[in-house]
Design a protein around this motif. Structure first.
Motif, PDB file in Angstrom:
ATOM      1  N   UNK A  27       0.847  -1.190   0.000  1.00 14.69           N
ATOM      2  CA  UNK A  27       0.000   0.000   0.000  1.00 14.69           C
ATOM      3  C   UNK A  27       0.880   1.236   0.000  1.00 14.69           C
ATOM      4  N   UNK A  28       0.552   2.185  -0.876  1.00 14.14           N
ATOM      5  CA  UNK A  28       1.340   3.411  -0.962  1.00 14.14           C
ATOM      6  C   UNK A  28       0.524   4.472  -1.678  1.00 14.14           C
ATOM      7  N   UNK A  29       0.880   5.722  -1.464  1.00 14.41           N
ATOM      8  CA  UNK A  29       0.235   6.838  -2.132  1.00 14.41           C
ATOM      9  C   UNK A  29      -0.807   7.524  -1.282  1.00 14.41           C
ATOM     10  N   UNK A  30      -1.309   8.624  -1.784  1.00 13.29           N
ATOM     11  CA  UNK A  30      -2.327   9.406  -1.091  1.00 13.29           C
ATOM     12  C   UNK A  30      -3.420   9.788  -2.077  1.00 13.29           C
ATOM     13  N   UNK A  31      -4.594  10.015  -1.544  1.00 15.22           N
ATOM     14  CA  UNK A  31      -5.718  10.388  -2.395  1.00 15.22           C
ATOM     15  C   UNK A  31      -6.805   9.340  -2.339  1.00 15.22           C
ATOM     16  N   UNK A  32      -7.632   9.313  -3.386  1.00 15.37           N
ATOM     17  CA  UNK A  32      -8.725   8.343  -3.410  1.00 15.37           C
ATOM     18  C   UNK A  32      -8.156   6.930  -3.499  1.00 15.37           C
ATOM     19  N   UNK A  33      -8.693   5.997  -2.720  1.00 11.70           N
ATOM     20  CA  UNK A  33      -8.138   4.632  -2.728  1.00 11.70           C
ATOM     21  C   UNK A  33      -8.413   3.892  -4.029  1.00 11.70           C
ATOM     22  N   UNK A  34      -7.419   3.107  -4.441  1.00 13.91           N
ATOM     23  CA  UNK A  34      -7.499   2.295  -5.651  1.00 13.91           C
ATOM     24  C   UNK A  34      -7.149   0.861  -5.279  1.00 13.91           C
ATOM     25  N   UNK A  35      -8.036  -0.068  -5.577  1.00 12.17           N
ATOM     26  CA  UNK A  35      -7.789  -1.492  -5.361  1.00 12.17           C
ATOM     27  C   UNK A  35      -7.346  -2.095  -6.688  1.00 12.17           C
TER      28      UNK A  35
END
Length: 267
Positions: A27-35
């Motif tokens: 898991x990494x990054x910021x903002x709207x979640x992406x699966x």
């Protein structure tokens, strides 16, 4: 969007309790979640597509049960089971609504998830997805292919085929490949990589959907992408020309840009 040499290191593998064991995810990054739901051969992968998604959102990239670094979880043995598995994962991570990107086998799971719980999916991408039963255009049986045949199904560019075949796999890579194929057989052997009920349920999907087809796909005929696009309300079909089944493996920049553009578009 261009991936540069200055990109951050691959995020550490995290593990989470699931049923009789644990699953692995990054898991990494910021903002709207992406699966991101990987293909049969894409477990534990971190490359240009993942980097592109991390640059625009909060990426959650799990290994399916039985694939990659996740435990087998033998109680999960159908794609329906995988849908509930991922709903439980989203609940456990506190993610009420996500963008879902599914590739090949992962595209099937993504479509079933969006059919089952359309309110949980904000935007959807299906890349060279299996899952539909189209008797006149069946999915090729990759279990019967030798390595050269499989590589030529995955890649249209002969240089990529040659490079893949010339790289001698390690023992660990061979074992991992056999394990992944065993898990794929568990979920998709009979009926073979399809759910005969899925097509008539696709109308339930409410998320803006991008359907990606590989122009030279020798595993999944283009008719499957066309059928997905026709049955999902207002879906967009985009063909990546001169590309084999491994969309983001053969055309990483083009495919990543298309996915990122779709996820970032106004609803």
């Amino acid at each position: 969007m261009t991936v540069t040499d200055a990109e951050p290191a691959t995020p550490a593998v995290q593990r989470r309790k699931a049923g009789s064991g644990e699953i692995a995810y990054r898991r990494a990054g910021q903002g709207h979640p992406v699966l991101l739901l990987h293909s049969a051969g894409g477990a534990n992968e971190w490359g240009p597509l993942q980097l592109g998604l991390v640059a625009t959102g909060d990426l959650v990239a799990p290994d399916h049960p039985g694939f990659g670094l996740s435990d087998d979880l033998p109680e999960i043995h159908t794609v329906d089971d995988l849908v509930y598995h991922y709903l439980d994962l989203l609940d456990g991570l506190g993610l009420a609504q996500v963008d879902v990107v599914g590739l090949s086998f992962g595209g099937w799971v993504a479509a079933e998830l969006a059919v089952h719980s359309p309110e949980r999916v904000r935007r959807l991408v299906l890349g060279a997805a299996v899952g539909l039963r189209i008797p006149e255009a069946p999915v090729a049986d990759l279990f019967l292919m030798n390595p050269p045949q499989l590589m030529r199904a995955l890649f249209h560019d002969e240089a990529l085929v040659t490079a893949a075949l010339s790289a001698a796999p390690t023992t660990d890579q061979i074992l991992a490949t056999y394990r992944d194929l065993g898990a794929l057989a568990r979920f998709g052997w009979h009926p073979f990589l399809n759910d005969p009920k899925l097509e008539r349920r696709l109308h339930r999907i409410s998320a803006p959907t991008l359907v990606l087809a590989a122009g030279e796909d020798r595993l999944v005929p283009r008719a499957h992408a066309e059928r997905y696009a026709a049955r999902i309300p207002d879906a967009e079909l985009r063909v990546v020309e001169d590309c084999g089944h491994a969309l983001h493996g053969e055309r990483p920049a083009e495919v990543t840009a298309a996915i990122v553009e779709h996820l970032g578009a106004e609803k």
